[in-house]
Scaffold this motif. Structure first.
Motif, PDB file in Angstrom:
ATOM      1  N   VAL A  85       0.838  -1.205   0.000  1.00 34.91           N
ATOM      2  CA  VAL A  85       0.000   0.000   0.000  1.00 34.91           C
ATOM      3  C   VAL A  85       0.872   1.253   0.000  1.00 34.91           C
ATOM      4  O   VAL A  85       0.607   2.216  -0.736  1.00 34.91           O
ATOM      5  CB  VAL A  85      -0.934  -0.005   1.228  1.00 34.91           C
ATOM      6  CG1 VAL A  85      -1.621   1.350   1.387  1.00 34.91           C
ATOM      7  CG2 VAL A  85      -1.988  -1.101   1.085  1.00 34.91           C
ATOM      8  N   THR A  86       1.925   1.265   0.819  1.00 36.95           N
ATOM      9  CA  THR A  86       2.793   2.452   0.873  1.00 36.95           C
ATOM     10  C   THR A  86       3.494   2.683  -0.464  1.00 36.95           C
ATOM     11  O   THR A  86       3.674   3.831  -0.880  1.00 36.95           O
ATOM     12  CB  THR A  86       3.841   2.306   1.985  1.00 36.95           C
ATOM     13  OG1 THR A  86       4.651   1.143   1.752  1.00 36.95           O
ATOM     14  CG2 THR A  86       3.169   2.177   3.343  1.00 36.95           C
ATOM     15  N   ARG A  87       3.880   1.597  -1.132  1.00 38.45           N
ATOM     16  CA  ARG A  87       4.519   1.759  -2.445  1.00 38.45           C
ATOM     17  C   ARG A  87       3.529   2.313  -3.471  1.00 38.45           C
ATOM     18  O   ARG A  87       3.893   3.133  -4.323  1.00 38.45           O
ATOM     19  CB  ARG A  87       5.097   0.427  -2.923  1.00 38.45           C
ATOM     20  CG  ARG A  87       6.309  -0.038  -2.134  1.00 38.45           C
ATOM     21  CD  ARG A  87       6.999  -1.198  -2.835  1.00 38.45           C
ATOM     22  NE  ARG A  87       6.158  -2.381  -2.913  1.00 38.45           N
ATOM     23  CZ  ARG A  87       6.118  -3.338  -1.994  1.00 38.45           C
ATOM     24  NH1 ARG A  87       6.881  -3.233  -0.899  1.00 38.45           N
ATOM     25  NH2 ARG A  87       5.339  -4.396  -2.147  1.00 38.45           N
ATOM     26  N   SER A  88       2.283   1.853  -3.380  1.00 44.67           N
ATOM     27  CA  SER A  88       1.272   2.364  -4.308  1.00 44.67           C
ATOM     28  C   SER A  88       0.970   3.833  -4.027  1.00 44.67           C
ATOM     29  O   SER A  88       0.797   4.632  -4.956  1.00 44.67           O
ATOM     30  CB  SER A  88      -0.006   1.527  -4.192  1.00 44.67           C
ATOM     31  OG  SER A  88       0.237   0.166  -4.520  1.00 44.67           O
ATOM     32  N   LEU A  89       0.883   4.203  -2.754  1.00 37.76           N
ATOM     33  CA  LEU A  89       0.626   5.599  -2.410  1.00 37.76           C
ATOM     34  C   LEU A  89       1.772   6.502  -2.837  1.00 37.76           C
ATOM     35  O   LEU A  89       1.565   7.690  -3.123  1.00 37.76           O
ATOM     36  CB  LEU A  89       0.390   5.733  -0.904  1.00 37.76           C
ATOM     37  CG  LEU A  89      -0.943   5.188  -0.381  1.00 37.76           C
ATOM     38  CD1 LEU A  89      -0.988   5.235   1.131  1.00 37.76           C
ATOM     39  CD2 LEU A  89      -2.115   5.965  -0.975  1.00 37.76           C
ATOM     40  N   GLU A  90       2.968   5.936  -2.885  1.00 31.17           N
ATOM     41  CA  GLU A  90       4.110   6.741  -3.323  1.00 31.17           C
ATOM     42  C   GLU A  90       3.975   7.141  -4.794  1.00 31.17           C
ATOM     43  O   GLU A  90       4.616   8.105  -5.237  1.00 31.17           O
ATOM     44  CB  GLU A  90       5.401   5.962  -3.091  1.00 31.17           C
ATOM     45  CG  GLU A  90       6.639   6.831  -3.015  1.00 31.17           C
ATOM     46  CD  GLU A  90       7.866   6.060  -2.584  1.00 31.17           C
ATOM     47  OE1 GLU A  90       8.843   6.692  -2.144  1.00 31.17           O
ATOM     48  OE2 GLU A  90       7.861   4.804  -2.685  1.00 31.17           O
ATOM     49  N   ARG A  91       3.161   6.409  -5.526  1.00 28.63           N
ATOM     50  CA  ARG A  91       2.934   6.738  -6.936  1.00 28.63           C
ATOM     51  C   ARG A  91       1.953   7.881  -7.102  1.00 28.63           C
ATOM     52  O   ARG A  91       1.738   8.364  -8.210  1.00 28.63           O
ATOM     53  CB  ARG A  91       2.428   5.504  -7.677  1.00 28.63           C
ATOM     54  CG  ARG A  91       3.394   4.333  -7.681  1.00 28.63           C
ATOM     55  CD  ARG A  91       2.830   3.151  -8.429  1.00 28.63           C
ATOM     56  NE  ARG A  91       2.484   3.482  -9.801  1.00 28.63           N
ATOM     57  CZ  ARG A  91       1.887   2.629 -10.650  1.00 28.63           C
ATOM     58  NH1 ARG A  91       1.575   1.412 -10.223  1.00 28.63           N
ATOM     59  NH2 ARG A  91       1.614   3.004 -11.873  1.00 28.63           N
ATOM     60  N   TRP A  92       1.331   8.311  -6.003  1.00 26.08           N
ATOM     61  CA  TRP A  92       0.371   9.408  -6.063  1.00 26.08           C
ATOM     62  C   TRP A  92       1.168  10.719  -6.114  1.00 26.08           C
ATOM     63  O   TRP A  92       1.197  11.514  -5.185  1.00 26.08           O
ATOM     64  CB  TRP A  92      -0.525   9.388  -4.830  1.00 26.08           C
ATOM     65  CG  TRP A  92      -1.805  10.154  -4.991  1.00 26.08           C
ATOM     66  CD1 TRP A  92      -1.980  11.486  -4.965  1.00 26.08           C
ATOM     67  CD2 TRP A  92      -3.100   9.591  -5.185  1.00 26.08           C
ATOM     68  NE1 TRP A  92      -3.282  11.808  -5.131  1.00 26.08           N
ATOM     69  CE2 TRP A  92      -4.017  10.677  -5.265  1.00 26.08           C
ATOM     70  CE3 TRP A  92      -3.594   8.293  -5.300  1.00 26.08           C
ATOM     71  CZ2 TRP A  92      -5.378  10.489  -5.447  1.00 26.08           C
ATOM     72  CZ3 TRP A  92      -4.946   8.109  -5.481  1.00 26.08           C
ATOM     73  CH2 TRP A  92      -5.832   9.195  -5.558  1.00 26.08           C
ATOM     74  N   ASP A  93       1.837  10.918  -7.242  1.00 25.32           N
ATOM     75  CA  ASP A  93       2.784  12.019  -7.346  1.00 25.32           C
ATOM     76  C   ASP A  93       2.282  13.180  -8.181  1.00 25.32           C
ATOM     77  O   ASP A  93       2.999  14.160  -8.376  1.00 25.32           O
ATOM     78  CB  ASP A  93       4.110  11.514  -7.938  1.00 25.32           C
ATOM     79  CG  ASP A  93       3.917  10.848  -9.303  1.00 25.32           C
ATOM     80  OD1 ASP A  93       2.769  10.766  -9.753  1.00 25.32           O
ATOM     81  OD2 ASP A  93       4.918  10.405  -9.893  1.00 25.32           O
ATOM     82  N   ASP A  94       1.074  13.073  -8.692  1.00 22.70           N
ATOM     83  CA  ASP A  94       0.591  14.157  -9.545  1.00 22.70           C
ATOM     84  C   ASP A  94      -0.350  15.100  -8.820  1.00 22.70           C
ATOM     85  O   ASP A  94      -0.928  16.007  -9.418  1.00 22.70           O
ATOM     86  CB  ASP A  94      -0.109  13.601 -10.795  1.00 22.70           C
ATOM     87  CG  ASP A  94      -1.276  12.681 -10.436  1.00 22.70           C
ATOM     88  OD1 ASP A  94      -1.458  12.431  -9.226  1.00 22.70           O
ATOM     89  OD2 ASP A  94      -1.987  12.235 -11.349  1.00 22.70           O
TER      90      ASP A  94
END
Length: 416
Positions: free
Chosen positions: A298-307
């Motif tokens: 989950v933390t890795r996926s949230l790290e993709r929330w970069d926009d």
């Protein structure tokens, strides 16, 4: 008054003042440490008990080897006795067997090579080479290094003896002293408050669950507010990765708790033998390990929330995901308070909270589908986060089921 003189006096008096403050601080910490040792059955009390038992074992072994046997190298006995004061009686027995085997191998090696080649440098080189090679044998475990240590001491004893008969007598005495020391160490550990670690398994599960609870507790408020940035999500990912070491510590705690029962007479004083509980705690650690893996995902996926998705649909998705993680946090908090005496009650609470988490997960899924989010767009984290949430929910449900099964086994087969 000369300013330089006053400054010099202050410089001379300052160090003693700092020294006194440091000494007082050290005394305060020592008093606090002793109060903790007297007030609770924790690490401090276990440390004092180990020191006292080791001292007793060393004194008994020294009295036997020096006063009764009149041995020329009496230190082998107390050294061996202290070395065998392990955290559990089982480990004392297991390590003493390995230690005796390692020492016997080293002494026998020196005796054979010394007899064949004589007490010279070439013999020592051969002894060192062979001892270090034998010490790599996996069956000796952590005691493998004692093969070379025993061989070196045996070599010094061998060359100091007068004749061949005396040399072999001295080598044999080393083995006898080691046997005495190991026997004394094991007996003292067995007879004087043998260590019990029933609570260490419980503590290991609590620590692991608490670390997950802290992580989730930092995540869901930020998600509810929609406050995501690369630094924050990167910090979450690092913390999730660090749980691997906590999982290892929890496994060690469960293993130590189980070993503390073997050969321990204090288990007869307890109503519960604890075997079923230990298997349940081991299963809980396995389940929490999988939960930690899913949280890391989950933390890795949230790290993709970069926009910085600021759309109403995106913020609503994050809010619902935060609500779901909040329900996950309640489950991990309950697991961080696991208590052997309250397992049945806690299992019911966990099952109830698991149903609440399932409701939050359904609202998250339905909201994402109704919000027309790009779930199939692999360049966006929505679909990945939903998959992570589903797997996390499955692992949490399995964890609750494991605890419930543990309670049912205890109820169906109570310990005598």
């Amino acid at each position: 008054m000369n300013p330089g003189v006053g400054t010099g006096m202050e410089q001379e008096t300052a160090p003693p003042q700092r020294s006194e403050a440091a000494a007082q601080g050290t005394l305060d910490r020592m008093r606090q440490w002793l109060r903790r040792a007297a007030g609770s059955d924790g690490h401090e009390r276990h440390t004092l008990l180990l020191i006292g038992k080791s001292t007793l074992a060393a004194c008994v072994a020294w009295a036997i080897s020096y006063h009764l046997m009149k041995a020329q190298s009496p230190a082998f006995a107390p050294f061996s006795a202290v070395l065998m004061m392990q955290v559990t009686v089982y480990q004392s027995v297991a390590q003493s067997l390995r230690y005796v085997g390692a020492v016997s191998a080293g002494v026998a090696l020196q005796g054979v090579l010394g007899f064949l080649a004589g007490p010279d440098l070439l013999t020592f080189a051969l002894v060192a080479l062979a001892a270090l090679a034998i010490g790599r044998w996996s069956a000796l475990g952590s005691q493998g290094s004692q093969v070379a240590t025993a061989a070196f001491f045996a070599f010094s004893t061998y060359i100091a003896a007068a004749g061949t008969a005396d040399r072999f007598a001295q080598l044999g005495q080393i083995i006898v002293l080691v046997l005495i020391g190991c026997g004394v160490g094991v007996l003292v550990n067995l007879a004087v408050l043998p260590p019990m670690r029933y609570r260490s398994a419980e503590y290991g599960v609590r620590t692991l669950a608490h670390s997950l609870c802290d992580l989730v507790g930092d995540m869901y408020p930020a998600l509810r507010e929609g406050e995501l940035d690369g630094e924050r999500t990167g910090h979450w990912r690092q913390r999730a990765a660090q749980t691997e070491s906590i999982v290892h510590q929890a496994r060690t705690a469960v293993r130590t708790a189980k070993e503390s029962v073997y050969y321990n007479p204090r288990r007869l004083l307890r109503r519960h033998q604890g075997d079923t509980s230990f298997s349940g705690y081991g299963a809980l650690v396995d389940a929490l390990e999988r939960v930690s893996f899913q949280l890391a995902s989950v933390t890795r996926s949230l790290e993709r929330w970069d926009d910085g998705d600021s759309s109403p649909q995106g913020r609503e998705f994050l809010r619902c995901f935060g609500d779901f993680l909040a329900s996950v946090g309640v489950i991990t908090r309950l697991l961080s308070e696991v208590d052997e005496g309250r397992l049945a009650e806690q299992a019911r609470e966990l099952c109830a909270q698991s149903r609440e988490a399932q409701k939050c997960h359904r609202r998250l899924t339905e909201g994402a589908e109704q919000g027309l989010l790009p779930l199939t767009d692999h360049s966006r984290p929505y679909g990945i986060l939903l998959a992570d949430a589903s797997r996390l929910m499955d692992e949490l449900q399995y964890t609750c089921d494991v605890l419930q099964q543990c309670v049912e086994r205890e109820t169906a087969d109570p310990a005598p």
